[in-house]
Design an enzyme around this catalytic site. Structure first.
Site, short mmCIF file in Angstrom:
data_model
loop_
_atom_site.label_atom_id
_atom_site.label_comp_id
_atom_site.label_asym_id
_atom_site.label_seq_id
_atom_site.Cartn_x
_atom_site.Cartn_y
_atom_site.Cartn_z
N TYR A 27 31.21 -12.64 -1.83
CA TYR A 27 30.44 -13.83 -2.20
C TYR A 27 31.38 -15.01 -2.47
O TYR A 27 31.14 -16.14 -2.02
CB TYR A 27 29.60 -13.56 -3.45
CG TYR A 27 28.99 -14.81 -4.04
CD1 TYR A 27 27.89 -15.42 -3.45
CD2 TYR A 27 29.54 -15.40 -5.18
CE1 TYR A 27 27.35 -16.59 -3.97
CE2 TYR A 27 29.00 -16.56 -5.71
CZ TYR A 27 27.91 -17.15 -5.11
OH TYR A 27 27.38 -18.31 -5.62
N SER A 229 33.57 -32.80 1.30
CA SER A 229 33.45 -31.36 1.07
C SER A 229 32.51 -30.76 2.10
O SER A 229 31.51 -31.37 2.47
CB SER A 229 32.90 -31.10 -0.34
OG SER A 229 32.53 -29.75 -0.51
N HIS A 231 31.37 -27.68 1.34
CA HIS A 231 30.84 -26.61 0.49
C HIS A 231 31.68 -25.34 0.63
O HIS A 231 31.17 -24.22 0.59
CB HIS A 231 29.38 -26.32 0.87
CG HIS A 231 28.48 -26.06 -0.31
ND1 HIS A 231 27.66 -27.01 -0.85
CD2 HIS A 231 28.29 -24.94 -1.05
CE1 HIS A 231 26.98 -26.49 -1.86
NE2 HIS A 231 27.36 -25.23 -2.01
N ASP A 275 37.33 -31.51 -1.69
CA ASP A 275 37.07 -30.20 -2.28
C ASP A 275 37.13 -29.17 -1.17
O ASP A 275 36.24 -29.12 -0.33
CB ASP A 275 35.70 -30.19 -2.96
CG ASP A 275 35.24 -28.79 -3.35
OD1 ASP A 275 36.11 -27.97 -3.68
OD2 ASP A 275 34.03 -28.52 -3.30
N ILE A 278 42.50 -26.15 -0.78
CA ILE A 278 43.72 -26.32 -1.58
C ILE A 278 44.23 -24.95 -2.03
O ILE A 278 43.52 -24.21 -2.71
CB ILE A 278 43.47 -27.20 -2.81
CG1 ILE A 278 43.08 -28.63 -2.41
CG2 ILE A 278 44.68 -27.20 -3.74
CD1 ILE A 278 44.19 -29.44 -1.85
#
Length: 358
Positions: A27, A229, A231, A275, A278
């Site tokens: 997950y 981002s 997601h 986001d 990284i």
């Protein structure tokens, strides 16, 4: 957690994956469909090379920056991510405490497993602590097709719930079954409403913007920033990697048209965060050089929690901070403001390949 054992975020991820078990590790670690975008988010950083500078006074490097009106120790923070308690009983409280002690920003998910009040209380020793911004996820009119979740199912173990989500009967759920999404939401109706209901003391950031045209649309509203981002590769598989989308979005935020739109509102340019992907302090450096003001990550604190609770999160932060500082010093940059594309080259034709200056 042994400091002698975990020297990189990759080390922490590997240890965490072993401890989390199959369902929860998949997950956290996986995403949509064939995981092409999940993998690309990390690999894209390898296309860029940092060009060292020599014989500069780097004895007093300043890694700090300002985000949400607050000074932070370096341009990295935690993005909102659900269900920290599946990694460790302290959950978001452990994450918040580690973030506040390190002097970095933390985003809290609507699907947190600790209450908003308890999470912020854990960070009360940080200067200027408190909820300063509303990070609104805008890339999920529908949930992406996440094969691991379809195969394994996902929910909270017994005894856990989402305390910040209240059902019609006053109960707090422990799954996502009753989640309602409105796929008809648009800029022209949603943004004015959002601004009208948000306290003026709180900044609004849109998380999930990926196209330069959407950056321009966002620039016409009184919001503070955007976060580029995908997601974490959990929505549209084969979407470009974060670092592939960043330059165009950052350029759009700084374009004459966007600045004109902002000036009409009496505001400075949109701040640009990223986001995703990284894993090293040098990744943060590269993102800033390509136009980001701030970097966020959602999986890293969960991996840290899984390995050693709050101490594991603190170790992950310190690894990234040290790597970022070393990168700045070797690149000859004494402040975050000196990090520009002049410090980078890009590899053309694969890795390894021909290096071209940006």
């Amino acid at each position: 957690m042994s400091k002698e054992k975990d020297f990189t975020i990759r080390d922490i991820r590997e240890d965490a994956t072993k401890k989390l078990g199959k369902v929860h590790s998949e997950y956290i670690n996986e995403g949509a469909m064939g995981l092409i975008t999940v993998q690309a988010n990390e690999l894209a950083y390898n296309r860029y090379r940092i060009i060292p500078r020599i014989l500069r006074d780097v004895s007093n490097v300043d890694t700090s920056t300002t985000i949400f009106g607050t000074k932070v120790t370096f341009p990295f923070g935690f993005s909102p991510a659900a269900m920290h308690m599946i990694a460790h009983p302290s959950g978001e409280i452990g994450t918040s405490s580690a973030a506040s002690k390190a002097g970095i920003a933390m985003g809290v998910s609507h699907w947190a497993t600790k209450s908003m009040e308890d999470i912020i209380a854990a960070g009360k020793n940080a200067e200027g602590y408190g909820y300063k911004a509303l990070l609104v996820t805008v890339d999920a009119p529908i949930i992406g097709r996440r094969l691991s979740e379809l195969r394994n199912g996902i929910g909270l173990p017994e005894g856990m719930s989402f305390p910040n989500v209240v059902e019609d009967d006053g109960s707090t759920p422990n799954n996502f079954k009753n989640t309602v999404r409105d796929a008809s939401t648009q800029f022209s109706t949603f943004l004015p409403w959002l601004v009208s209901v948000t306290p003026p003391t709180m900044e609004i950031w849109l998380k999930g913007i990926y196209h330069p045209e959407d950056v321009l649309l966002a620039s016409s509203y009184p919001i503070a920033g955007i976060i580029v981002s995908n997601h974490g590769g959990r929505q549209l598989d084969t979407a470009p990697a974060i670092l592939e989308a960043l330059p165009a979005c950052a350029a759009a935020a700084r374009s004459p048209h966007a600045l004109h739109l902002r000036s009409k509102l009496g505001l400075s340019r949109l701040k640009v965060g990223i986001d995703g992907g990284i894993r090293r302090g040098s990744d943060i450096f590269k993102a800033l050089a390509l136009g980001a003001d701030m970097c966020f990550a959602g999986r890293i604190p969960i991996w840290g929690l899984a390995v050693d609770g709050e101490d594991g999160v603190s170790r992950a932060i310190e690894i990234l901070r040290q790597e970022f500082e070393v990168t700045m010093m070797l690149a000859g940059c004494i402040s975050v403001g000196e990090i520009t594309k002049e410090s980078l080259a890009v590899v053309e034709g694969g890795v390894p390949g021909i290096i071209s200056r940006l």
